[in-house]
Design an enzyme around this catalytic site. Structure first.
Site, mmCIF file in Angstrom:
data_model
loop_
_atom_site.group_PDB
_atom_site.id
_atom_site.type_symbol
_atom_site.label_atom_id
_atom_site.label_comp_id
_atom_site.label_asym_id
_atom_site.label_seq_id
_atom_site.Cartn_x
_atom_site.Cartn_y
_atom_site.Cartn_z
ATOM 1 C CE1 TYR A 79 -3.447 2.432 0.629
ATOM 2 C CE2 TYR A 79 -2.238 3.408 2.532
ATOM 3 C CZ TYR A 79 -3.339 3.425 1.697
ATOM 4 O OH TYR A 79 -4.040 4.414 1.773
ATOM 5 C CE LYS A 83 -3.642 4.950 -2.301
ATOM 6 N NZ LYS A 83 -4.595 5.674 -3.037
#
Length: 180
Positions: A79, A83
């Site tokens: 994640y 990101k």
């Protein structure tokens, strides 16, 4: 195809907001899904919308996370990493598309409490962690979805016409760092 059909149906595209997440992959095989959902959907979506955005002096806004600048929780590697790629790509486009009149920015939320969302589940199942995270906020409370939405609306508006290439943090002071 969805972006192109939406542009045709709506008669253009003024603002492209990228707000997808494959959630953290706990195993290495999940990273490819995160790559496609988090990063490639942005790259392909902006590519599909680019003509309409350039024609109208549009705006690209990606939703990032504070987890890209400060280690937050174990298991969030995919994640955070993807990101970070979303943030880097979007801010790079501030130069590329910015030269064609398209502003590109990132909104970087910290912990935001959404009924039925991740932090609600953490509150129900990991109370001590939730309370510690809330206590780490100077205001002792997590943000609300409206805090992020208002920031996106501002960046999409003409009031932000000279803001391009910014990673704007919306976290109530949760991060413990100084930006220069």
């Amino acid at each position: 195809g969805w972006v192109e059909s939406s542009i045709a149906a709506l008669g253009g595209c003024d603002v492209f907001v990228h707000n997808t997440s494959g959630k953290p992959a706990r195993k290495l095989e999940g990273w490819m899904n995160n790559f496609n959902v988090d990063l490639m959907s942005l790259v392909c979506g902006v590519d599909a919308a680019k003509g309409a955005l350039v024609d109208g002096g549009g705006v690209v806004i990606s939703i990032g996370t504070t987890a890209v600048v400060e280690h937050f929780a174990s298991g969030s590697g995919s994640y955070s990493a993807l990101k970070a790629a979303v943030t880097n790509w979007t801010l790079g486009q501030a130069q590329v598309l910015g030269a064609q009149g398209v502003r590109c920015n990132v909104v970087q939320p910290g912990p935001i409490f959404v009924e039925g969302g991740d932090w609600d589940m953490i509150k129900q199942n990991m109370g001590a962690f939730f309370e510690a995270t809330e206590a780490a906020h100077p205001g002792k409370a997590m943000g609300q979805p409206e805090d992020v939405a208002w920031t996106v609306a501002f960046l999409a508006s003409d009031r932000a016409r000279h803001i391009n290439g910014v990673n704007l943090t919306v976290d109530g002071g949760f991060l413990k760092r100084v930006n220069w």
